[in-house]
Design an enzyme around this catalytic site. Structure first.
Site, mmCIF file in Angstrom:
data_model
loop_
_atom_site.group_PDB
_atom_site.id
_atom_site.type_symbol
_atom_site.label_atom_id
_atom_site.label_comp_id
_atom_site.label_asym_id
_atom_site.label_seq_id
_atom_site.Cartn_x
_atom_site.Cartn_y
_atom_site.Cartn_z
ATOM 1 N N ASP A 51 -27.881 0.692 29.720
ATOM 2 C CA ASP A 51 -26.917 1.253 28.498
ATOM 3 C C ASP A 51 -26.975 2.858 28.725
ATOM 4 O O ASP A 51 -27.826 3.462 29.357
ATOM 5 C CB ASP A 51 -27.428 0.694 27.350
ATOM 6 C CG ASP A 51 -27.297 -0.644 26.887
ATOM 7 O OD1 ASP A 51 -26.348 -1.024 27.798
ATOM 8 O OD2 ASP A 51 -27.924 -1.178 26.146
ATOM 9 N N TYR A 71 -39.535 -2.782 32.470
ATOM 10 C CA TYR A 71 -38.923 -1.634 31.609
ATOM 11 C C TYR A 71 -40.301 -1.212 31.057
ATOM 12 O O TYR A 71 -41.389 -1.724 30.795
ATOM 13 C CB TYR A 71 -38.108 -1.912 30.440
ATOM 14 C CG TYR A 71 -36.596 -2.120 31.160
ATOM 15 C CD1 TYR A 71 -35.969 -1.171 30.938
ATOM 16 C CD2 TYR A 71 -36.315 -3.411 31.570
ATOM 17 C CE1 TYR A 71 -34.396 -1.311 31.334
ATOM 18 C CE2 TYR A 71 -34.777 -3.526 31.978
ATOM 19 C CZ TYR A 71 -33.967 -2.588 31.915
ATOM 20 O OH TYR A 71 -32.703 -2.660 32.233
#
Length: 284
Positions: free
Chosen positions: A63, A124
């Site tokens: 994003d 992540y």
């Protein structure tokens, strides 16, 4: 998206990283915002002197504002273009790309490779500090400041109920026709020597806003606003809870993407395309 490369083309794997703060995410957008995909595709077209734009497929579409250290993509190039440029492509891209995106490796991909569907996990990291003085100015683009003291043990306790295969609808922004079932393989917090709390979040795949929502829920536990069993209860309820905040993107970095052995790439890609369902309990 196919594992089959068109005749006369070569599939090329790209390993790359970027600082996401000035990008409107990974994916090229019609409105003309600056994106990672757009920058790389434009650079490829320029350095290969091509009229055609060669479209990238990426392991994880990040994003706006999210960083990547170990992103992977692939592109299918005409054999003649690859033969002409392969030896100098990496250096030429380095000279053409902006300084906030770098390609570190360019190589012909093994048979069956698909950057998105062949992946078996994405890892992540989310970084946050609870230092009362705030964030080190040199780290401000990569670390979130949380203005409450955080209990790392409570957050790790809360994480246990989230690990495994679940429907993460309560932690995802729904997309039409897409499943929210994911297998969360690892979720743990560590406090680094510099005091920064770092979450490691690894799953076979992630749905939209999933990592940032999970982190938001655990921060609420860490600062004492919710008990450690609360994130698990939210997960079981299966609906978005207004108390789960989607934390800001700049603390999030895609660190690494994992792939199986070369001979398993095509099978993994086919498996990943199947829409998942959770096992149902026995009847009666």
């Amino acid at each position: 998206m196919s594992e089959e490369v068109e005749p006369g083309h070569v599939r090329v794997r790209l390993d790359l990283s970027y600082d996401g703060r000035d990008f409107s995410g990974w994916a090229r957008q019609r409105e003309g915002q600056r994106t990672v995909q757009g920058e790389i595709e434009d650079a490829l077209r320029t350095v290969t002197r091509s009229r055609e734009t060669y479209e990238l497929t990426v392991a994880g579409r990040t994003d706006s504002g999210v960083h990547a250290r170990g992103q992977v993509a692939h592109v299918d190039l005409p054999e003649a273009v690859w033969a002409e440029h392969r030896e100098k492509l990496l250096r030429r891209l380095a000279g053409r790309l902006p300084h906030d995106v770098r390609i570190w490796k360019v190589a012909e991909a093994p048979a069956g490779f698909n950057a998105r569907f062949s992946a078996i996990w994405r890892r992540y990291a989310y970084r946050v500090t609870d230092d009362p003085g705030g964030v080190d100015p040199l780290l401000r683009g990569h670390v979130l400041w949380h203005d409450w003291t955080l209990d790392m043990d409570a957050m790790n306790e809360a994480a246990q109920a989230l690990i495994g295969e679940h429907d993460f609808a309560a932690y995802c922004k729904r997309r039409e026709g897409a499943t929210t079932i994911r297998t969360l393989q690892e979720l743990r917090w560590e406090r680094r020597p510099d005091g920064i709390l770092e979450a490691t979040v690894r799953a076979d795949a992630f749905c939209h806003n999933m990592v940032r929502s999970l982190v938001g829920a655990m921060l609420f536990v860490g600062d004492g606003h919710r008990p450690p069993d609360w994130p698990g209860k939210v997960l079981a309820a299966g609906v978005r809870d207004s108390a789960v905040h989607v934390v800001r993107p700049h603390g999030l970095t895609l660190e690494e993407v994992g792939y199986p052995a070369d001979e398993l790439l095509a099978a993994r890609s086919a498996e990943a395309r199947n829409k998942r369902t959770l096992p149902t309990a026995g009847c009666c």
